[in-house]
Design a protein around this motif. Sequence first.
Motif, PDB file in Angstrom:
ATOM      1  N   ASP A 142      -5.290  -3.369   5.648  1.00 30.96           N
ATOM      2  CA  ASP A 142      -6.688  -3.447   5.228  1.00 30.96           C
ATOM      3  C   ASP A 142      -6.872  -4.546   4.189  1.00 30.96           C
ATOM      4  OD1 ASP A 142      -7.353  -1.385   6.895  1.00 30.96           O
ATOM      5  OD2 ASP A 142      -7.606   0.130   5.312  1.00 30.96           O
ATOM      6  N   ARG A 169      -2.867   4.118   1.725  1.00 27.86           N
ATOM      7  CA  ARG A 169      -3.619   2.920   1.377  1.00 27.86           C
ATOM      8  C   ARG A 169      -3.027   1.789   2.234  1.00 27.86           C
ATOM      9  NH1 ARG A 169      -6.105   6.379  -0.432  1.00 27.86           N
ATOM     10  NH2 ARG A 169      -7.007   6.642  -2.528  1.00 27.86           N
ATOM     11  N   SER A 170      -3.850   1.249   3.133  1.00 29.88           N
ATOM     12  CA  SER A 170      -3.350   0.307   4.132  1.00 29.88           C
ATOM     13  C   SER A 170      -3.214  -1.113   3.588  1.00 29.88           C
ATOM     14  CB  SER A 170      -4.271   0.291   5.356  1.00 29.88           C
ATOM     15  OG  SER A 170      -3.890  -0.744   6.247  1.00 29.88           O
ATOM     16  N   GLU A 212      -6.005  10.181   4.338  1.00 28.73           N
ATOM     17  CA  GLU A 212      -6.529  10.104   2.972  1.00 28.73           C
ATOM     18  C   GLU A 212      -5.425   9.865   1.941  1.00 28.73           C
ATOM     19  OE1 GLU A 212      -5.243  14.291   3.573  1.00 28.73           O
ATOM     20  OE2 GLU A 212      -6.269  12.777   4.776  1.00 28.73           O
ATOM     21  N   LYS A 213      -4.186  10.127   2.344  1.00 29.49           N
ATOM     22  CA  LYS A 213      -3.063   9.937   1.423  1.00 29.49           C
ATOM     23  C   LYS A 213      -2.521   8.513   1.439  1.00 29.49           C
ATOM     24  CE  LYS A 213      -1.579  14.776   1.795  1.00 29.49           C
ATOM     25  NZ  LYS A 213      -0.481  15.703   2.216  1.00 29.49           N
ATOM     26  N   THR A 227      -9.315  -2.375  -1.636  1.00 27.02           N
ATOM     27  CA  THR A 227      -8.584  -1.511  -0.693  1.00 27.02           C
ATOM     28  C   THR A 227      -7.563  -0.624  -1.387  1.00 27.02           C
ATOM     29  OG1 THR A 227      -6.986  -3.310  -0.281  1.00 27.02           O
ATOM     30  CG2 THR A 227      -8.868  -3.123   1.226  1.00 27.02           C
ATOM     31  N   GLY A 228      -7.511  -0.689  -2.706  1.00 32.36           N
ATOM     32  CA  GLY A 228      -6.572   0.157  -3.441  1.00 32.36           C
ATOM     33  C   GLY A 228      -5.125  -0.232  -3.217  1.00 32.36           C
ATOM     34  N   THR A 229      -4.899  -1.485  -2.930  1.00 30.06           N
ATOM     35  CA  THR A 229      -3.534  -1.977  -2.718  1.00 30.06           C
ATOM     36  C   THR A 229      -3.154  -2.924  -3.848  1.00 30.06           C
ATOM     37  OG1 THR A 229      -4.341  -3.815  -1.351  1.00 30.06           O
ATOM     38  CG2 THR A 229      -3.735  -1.774  -0.222  1.00 30.06           C
ATOM     39  N   ASP A 240       2.478   0.139   4.729  1.00 22.40           N
ATOM     40  CA  ASP A 240       2.568  -0.023   3.283  1.00 22.40           C
ATOM     41  C   ASP A 240       2.881  -1.469   2.903  1.00 22.40           C
ATOM     42  OD1 ASP A 240       5.201  -0.231   4.053  1.00 22.40           O
ATOM     43  OD2 ASP A 240       5.964   1.317   2.700  1.00 22.40           O
ATOM     44  N   GLY A 246       0.815  -1.206   0.000  1.00 21.41           N
ATOM     45  CA  GLY A 246       0.000   0.000   0.000  1.00 21.41           C
ATOM     46  C   GLY A 246       0.845   1.251   0.000  1.00 21.41           C
TER      47      GLY A 246
END
Length: 484
Positions: free
Chosen positions: A238, A234-235, A231-232, A310-312, A276, A221
């Motif tokens: 998660d 991405r976990s 907000e910056k 999760t945007g990862t 990350d 992430g």
Amino acid sequence: MKSLFVAIVGTVLALNAHGQKGTTSQRIVSALKSDIIRQIDAQYRPYKEAALRIWNYAELGYKEEKSSALLQGLLKDAGFTIEAGVAGIPTAFVASYGSGKPVIGILAEYDALPGMSQTADPVKKSAGKNAGHACGHHLFGTGSVAAGIALKELLQEKKLRGTIKVYGCPAEEGGSGKVYMVRAGLFKGVDAALHWHPSDKNSVLTAGALANKSAKFRFHGLSTHAAASPEKGRSALDGVEAMNHMVNMMREHISPEARVHYVITNGGKAPNIVPDFAEVYYYVRHPQKEQAVEIFDRVLKAAEGAALGTGTKMDYEIIGGTHDLLINTTLAEIMHRNFEKVGGVKYSSEEFAYAQRIQSTFEHQFPGIEKVGSVDPIPKTRVIESISTDVGDVSYVVPTGGFFGATWVPGTPLHSWQAVACGGTDIGIKGMIAAAKVMATTAVDLLTQPAILEEAQKEFDNEKGNYQYKALLGDRAPALNYRD
């Protein structure tokens, strides 16, 4: 009397050489077994010392440098030829003695489990180590080597003919060591493979095992301050948690025989840093290898969906993969007869008191201590054990027989501190010596009675059917750092 025995053996071997199908009389076989049992008993102290040294080493899978070297040293000193570092694994080896057929393989393990530090005391007490022999592989390895060396003595004295191969098999605990050895063709030409495993009972293995496919799923992430600018980020954690949640929902929709479990091996370093990187380690098991692979593929889809949601980003590494276990009833029955002749173990008064203290720590029902003195009958129906073993892969390329030996106090679970404790005492050593005798006497039957091997091969061919062996972990190199 000894000279008469030697003369009889010489006569039998001479007959064998002249086309008598290699079958030895039961009288001679019985004498050979008595001889081999005496040999093993005479070496109780040296084998105890070797096993306890490995127990103290407590080395994890693919890191068993001292344990492997110790066992190789015992075999080399006994006259075996050692091929070390086989199948691309520094701690794997094959030790051979003899020539020609039949070829009998004996499996030996020696890896410990992480996080299982324990003294030999009957109370929970850390030994200050990072690992411990909670599955008794220090006994497994040493007992198998003891059996191999005892058989070598009879081969050297020309009382037996054939070849003994002791396989030093690392990283059984999740590392699939034997799979790479099978894949490398190291069992080609072997007529039968024998193995055993520490337990709280004496019983021949007639139950299958679960196929297993495992992997580490890694999520990537973006780091940021968890409070100032979440907000910056991405976990990656998660991603792991989303994957785990989906897999746990999936459990409702897979067969009840399946087993899926995981541990988060990296979940970040501090709460105020959006991680990350995160990693989760999964096992997927099922009695049928095809189903294990199918369920694993569904777990993989969950990982892919978790990364998307999760945007990862996600990647994964196959760590292990083992077949289910083919049971060979022919070999099991021979083992059982020998086990009944060898018998179970008998505790001293001090060991009995120790066993009572161990049992007082259990929170489950358990059998009586006297159970270690008897051998369980062969079950009338075949079941599936809810465990996995890379012996399964061996069983798909050569007829394979195995058993459990009572090295722990009755009621002791696998992978427990109580198992580590028992393995550091004479309770464990006595069970190991009995197991070595069962292995060796069974090998005597196989080396002297070709009809047994012929029947075992027929059964193996029937059980395997048309299936062509293929490793479930694919063509990956050995996962030498899977414990890192």
